[in-house]
Design a protein around this motif. Structure first.
Motif, PDB file in Angstrom:
ATOM      1  N   LEU A  18       9.166   8.508  -1.724  1.00  0.00           N
ATOM      2  CA  LEU A  18       7.748   8.856  -1.665  1.00  0.00           C
ATOM      3  C   LEU A  18       7.117   8.077  -0.521  1.00  0.00           C
ATOM      4  CD1 LEU A  18       6.568   8.764  -5.400  1.00  0.00           C
ATOM      5  CD2 LEU A  18       6.666  10.784  -3.932  1.00  0.00           C
ATOM      6  N   ARG A  19       6.035   8.633   0.022  1.00  0.00           N
ATOM      7  CA  ARG A  19       5.271   7.929   1.041  1.00  0.00           C
ATOM      8  C   ARG A  19       3.828   7.845   0.581  1.00  0.00           C
ATOM      9  NH1 ARG A  19       3.284   9.767   7.029  1.00  0.00           N
ATOM     10  NH2 ARG A  19       3.567   7.770   8.110  1.00  0.00           N
ATOM     11  N   LEU A  20       3.361   6.624   0.424  1.00  0.00           N
ATOM     12  CA  LEU A  20       1.971   6.399   0.049  1.00  0.00           C
ATOM     13  C   LEU A  20       1.128   6.195   1.299  1.00  0.00           C
ATOM     14  CD1 LEU A  20       2.373   3.904  -2.923  1.00  0.00           C
ATOM     15  CD2 LEU A  20       2.500   6.403  -2.938  1.00  0.00           C
ATOM     16  N   SER A  21      -0.106   6.639   1.227  1.00  0.00           N
ATOM     17  CA  SER A  21      -1.064   6.444   2.313  1.00  0.00           C
ATOM     18  C   SER A  21      -2.334   5.813   1.753  1.00  0.00           C
ATOM     19  CB  SER A  21      -1.416   7.768   2.988  1.00  0.00           C
ATOM     20  OG  SER A  21      -0.287   8.376   3.563  1.00  0.00           O
ATOM     21  N   CYS A  22      -3.008   5.055   2.586  1.00  0.00           N
ATOM     22  CA  CYS A  22      -4.276   4.440   2.203  1.00  0.00           C
ATOM     23  C   CYS A  22      -5.218   4.531   3.396  1.00  0.00           C
ATOM     24  CB  CYS A  22      -4.068   2.990   1.804  1.00  0.00           C
ATOM     25  SG  CYS A  22      -5.598   2.056   1.556  1.00  0.00           S
ATOM     26  N   GLU A  23      -6.282   5.284   3.235  1.00  0.00           N
ATOM     27  CA  GLU A  23      -7.270   5.434   4.300  1.00  0.00           C
ATOM     28  C   GLU A  23      -8.417   4.463   4.075  1.00  0.00           C
ATOM     29  OE1 GLU A  23      -8.336   9.431   5.102  1.00  0.00           O
ATOM     30  OE2 GLU A  23      -9.869   8.903   6.571  1.00  0.00           O
ATOM     31  N   ALA A  24      -8.751   3.711   5.111  1.00  0.00           N
ATOM     32  CA  ALA A  24      -9.796   2.696   5.012  1.00  0.00           C
ATOM     33  C   ALA A  24     -11.034   3.113   5.799  1.00  0.00           C
ATOM     34  CB  ALA A  24      -9.280   1.372   5.541  1.00  0.00           C
ATOM     35  N   SER A  25     -12.187   2.665   5.325  1.00  0.00           N
ATOM     36  CA  SER A  25     -13.435   2.891   6.042  1.00  0.00           C
ATOM     37  C   SER A  25     -14.390   1.741   5.745  1.00  0.00           C
ATOM     38  CB  SER A  25     -14.078   4.217   5.629  1.00  0.00           C
ATOM     39  OG  SER A  25     -14.372   4.234   4.247  1.00  0.00           O
ATOM     40  N   GLY A  26     -15.386   1.577   6.614  1.00  0.00           N
ATOM     41  CA  GLY A  26     -16.420   0.587   6.365  1.00  0.00           C
ATOM     42  C   GLY A  26     -16.192  -0.757   7.012  1.00  0.00           C
ATOM     43  N   HIS A  27     -15.116  -0.915   7.752  1.00  0.00           N
ATOM     44  CA  HIS A  27     -14.827  -2.201   8.382  1.00  0.00           C
ATOM     45  C   HIS A  27     -13.884  -1.951   9.549  1.00  0.00           C
ATOM     46  CE1 HIS A  27     -13.542  -6.400   8.826  1.00  0.00           C
ATOM     47  NE2 HIS A  27     -14.508  -6.748   8.012  1.00  0.00           N
ATOM     48  N   THR A  28     -13.840  -2.871  10.483  1.00  0.00           N
ATOM     49  CA  THR A  28     -12.897  -2.760  11.584  1.00  0.00           C
ATOM     50  C   THR A  28     -11.493  -2.947  11.040  1.00  0.00           C
ATOM     51  OG1 THR A  28     -14.564  -3.665  13.070  1.00  0.00           O
ATOM     52  CG2 THR A  28     -12.296  -3.588  13.866  1.00  0.00           C
ATOM     53  N   PHE A  29     -10.762  -1.856  10.958  1.00  0.00           N
ATOM     54  CA  PHE A  29      -9.488  -1.854  10.253  1.00  0.00           C
ATOM     55  C   PHE A  29      -8.508  -2.842  10.851  1.00  0.00           C
ATOM     56  CE2 PHE A  29      -6.388  -0.151   7.484  1.00  0.00           C
ATOM     57  CZ  PHE A  29      -5.217   0.099   8.186  1.00  0.00           C
ATOM     58  N   ASN A  30      -8.455  -2.936  12.159  1.00  0.00           N
ATOM     59  CA  ASN A  30      -7.414  -3.763  12.764  1.00  0.00           C
ATOM     60  C   ASN A  30      -7.655  -5.259  12.585  1.00  0.00           C
ATOM     61  OD1 ASN A  30      -9.452  -4.183  14.584  1.00  0.00           O
ATOM     62  ND2 ASN A  30      -8.406  -3.260  16.333  1.00  0.00           N
ATOM     63  N   THR A  31      -8.767  -5.639  12.003  1.00  0.00           N
ATOM     64  CA  THR A  31      -9.006  -7.053  11.708  1.00  0.00           C
ATOM     65  C   THR A  31      -8.593  -7.428  10.288  1.00  0.00           C
ATOM     66  OG1 THR A  31     -11.261  -6.754  10.890  1.00  0.00           O
ATOM     67  CG2 THR A  31     -10.974  -7.023  13.275  1.00  0.00           C
ATOM     68  N   LEU A  32      -8.204  -6.453   9.508  1.00  0.00           N
ATOM     69  CA  LEU A  32      -7.864  -6.683   8.105  1.00  0.00           C
ATOM     70  C   LEU A  32      -6.371  -6.876   7.913  1.00  0.00           C
ATOM     71  CD1 LEU A  32     -10.059  -3.857   6.552  1.00  0.00           C
ATOM     72  CD2 LEU A  32     -10.541  -6.296   6.456  1.00  0.00           C
ATOM     73  N   TYR A  33      -5.999  -7.796   7.042  1.00  0.00           N
ATOM     74  CA  TYR A  33      -4.623  -7.880   6.559  1.00  0.00           C
ATOM     75  C   TYR A  33      -4.538  -6.891   5.409  1.00  0.00           C
ATOM     76  CZ  TYR A  33      -0.084  -9.832   5.427  1.00  0.00           C
ATOM     77  OH  TYR A  33       1.262 -10.002   5.218  1.00  0.00           O
ATOM     78  N   MET A  34      -3.534  -6.015   5.444  1.00  0.00           N
ATOM     79  CA  MET A  34      -3.430  -4.953   4.452  1.00  0.00           C
ATOM     80  C   MET A  34      -2.173  -5.121   3.614  1.00  0.00           C
ATOM     81  SD  MET A  34      -6.128  -3.167   5.052  1.00  0.00           S
ATOM     82  CE  MET A  34      -5.749  -1.794   3.947  1.00  0.00           C
ATOM     83  N   ALA A  35      -2.237  -4.654   2.391  1.00  0.00           N
ATOM     84  CA  ALA A  35      -1.090  -4.812   1.504  1.00  0.00           C
ATOM     85  C   ALA A  35      -1.065  -3.736   0.435  1.00  0.00           C
ATOM     86  CB  ALA A  35      -1.114  -6.188   0.847  1.00  0.00           C
ATOM     87  N   TYR A  93      -1.575   0.049  -5.697  1.00  0.00           N
ATOM     88  CA  TYR A  93      -2.901  -0.188  -5.154  1.00  0.00           C
ATOM     89  C   TYR A  93      -2.824  -0.648  -3.707  1.00  0.00           C
ATOM     90  CZ  TYR A  93      -4.342  -0.297 -10.054  1.00  0.00           C
ATOM     91  OH  TYR A  93      -4.582   0.021 -11.381  1.00  0.00           O
ATOM     92  N   CYS A  94      -3.713  -0.123  -2.910  1.00  0.00           N
ATOM     93  CA  CYS A  94      -3.922  -0.584  -1.552  1.00  0.00           C
ATOM     94  C   CYS A  94      -4.974  -1.695  -1.603  1.00  0.00           C
ATOM     95  CB  CYS A  94      -4.413   0.590  -0.721  1.00  0.00           C
ATOM     96  SG  CYS A  94      -4.947   0.228   0.944  1.00  0.00           S
ATOM     97  N   ALA A  95      -4.783  -2.737  -0.803  1.00  0.00           N
ATOM     98  CA  ALA A  95      -5.734  -3.842  -0.795  1.00  0.00           C
ATOM     99  C   ALA A  95      -5.927  -4.357   0.617  1.00  0.00           C
ATOM    100  CB  ALA A  95      -5.246  -4.961  -1.696  1.00  0.00           C
ATOM    101  N   ALA A  96      -7.111  -4.906   0.856  1.00  0.00           N
ATOM    102  CA  ALA A  96      -7.454  -5.444   2.171  1.00  0.00           C
ATOM    103  C   ALA A  96      -7.981  -6.865   2.025  1.00  0.00           C
ATOM    104  CB  ALA A  96      -8.505  -4.562   2.840  1.00  0.00           C
ATOM    105  N   SER A  97      -7.666  -7.676   3.018  1.00  0.00           N
ATOM    106  CA  SER A  97      -8.060  -9.075   2.947  1.00  0.00           C
ATOM    107  C   SER A  97      -8.561  -9.583   4.283  1.00  0.00           C
ATOM    108  CB  SER A  97      -6.879  -9.916   2.491  1.00  0.00           C
ATOM    109  OG  SER A  97      -7.202 -11.290   2.485  1.00  0.00           O
ATOM    110  N   VAL A  98      -9.542 -10.491   4.202  1.00  0.00           N
ATOM    111  CA  VAL A  98      -9.985 -11.233   5.369  1.00  0.00           C
ATOM    112  C   VAL A  98      -9.590 -12.701   5.214  1.00  0.00           C
ATOM    113  CG1 VAL A  98     -11.887  -9.661   5.837  1.00  0.00           C
ATOM    114  CG2 VAL A  98     -12.269 -11.642   4.364  1.00  0.00           C
ATOM    115  N   ASN A  99      -8.718 -12.976   4.273  1.00  0.00           N
ATOM    116  CA  ASN A  99      -8.287 -14.330   3.926  1.00  0.00           C
ATOM    117  C   ASN A  99      -7.042 -14.696   4.723  1.00  0.00           C
ATOM    118  OD1 ASN A  99      -7.082 -16.559   2.487  1.00  0.00           O
ATOM    119  ND2 ASN A  99      -8.415 -16.062   0.764  1.00  0.00           N
TER     120      ASN A  99
END
Length: 123
Positions: A18-35, A93-99
């Motif tokens: 399977l291939r999961l996708s997670c679309e992000a909005s509301g923030h500069t995506f390339n500055t986020l650590y994603m998991a 779950y898709c998650a984003a972090s600025v930590n």
């Protein structure tokens, strides 16, 4: 605020993909650590894979089977899951972090979460 929307979950037989996708909005995506995290019934939420600029980090249980990637131009995170096993069954779950400690893949270090997509693997 960051909005995250997952897709791509489903039911497959053991050994499938399977291939999961997670679309992000509301923030500069390339500055986020994603998991990607997952949570099975009665179990704690666990980190599956994370990615900063390009290099991914993985839980031992999925190394060699899962691949995390991101397309900054599309604000999208992916998780390619191969050789799936029944024990991979969970809500993902898709998650984003600025930590700065996000690479540790601990839920407490993540600021934003998607609603989840179910993955079910039958034997």
């Amino acid at each position: 605020q960051v909005q995250l929307v997952e897709s791509g979950g489903g039911s497959v037989q053991s050994g499938g993909s399977l291939r999961l996708s997670c679309e992000a909005s509301g923030h500069t995506f390339n500055t986020l650590y994603m998991a990607w995290f997952r949570q099975a019934p009665g179990k704690e939420r666990e980190g599956v894979a994370g990615i900063g600029d390009r290099i991914g980090t993985y839980a031992d249980s999925v190394k060699g089977r899962f691949t995390i990637s991101r397309d900054n131009a599309k604000n999208t995170l992916y998780l390619q899951m191969n050789s799936l096993k029944p024990e991979d069954t969970a809500m993902y779950y898709c998650a984003a972090s600025v930590n700065s400690a996000a690479w540790l893949l601990l839920p407490r270090n993540y600021n934003f979460w998607g609603q989840g997509t179910q993955v079910t693997v039958s034997s």
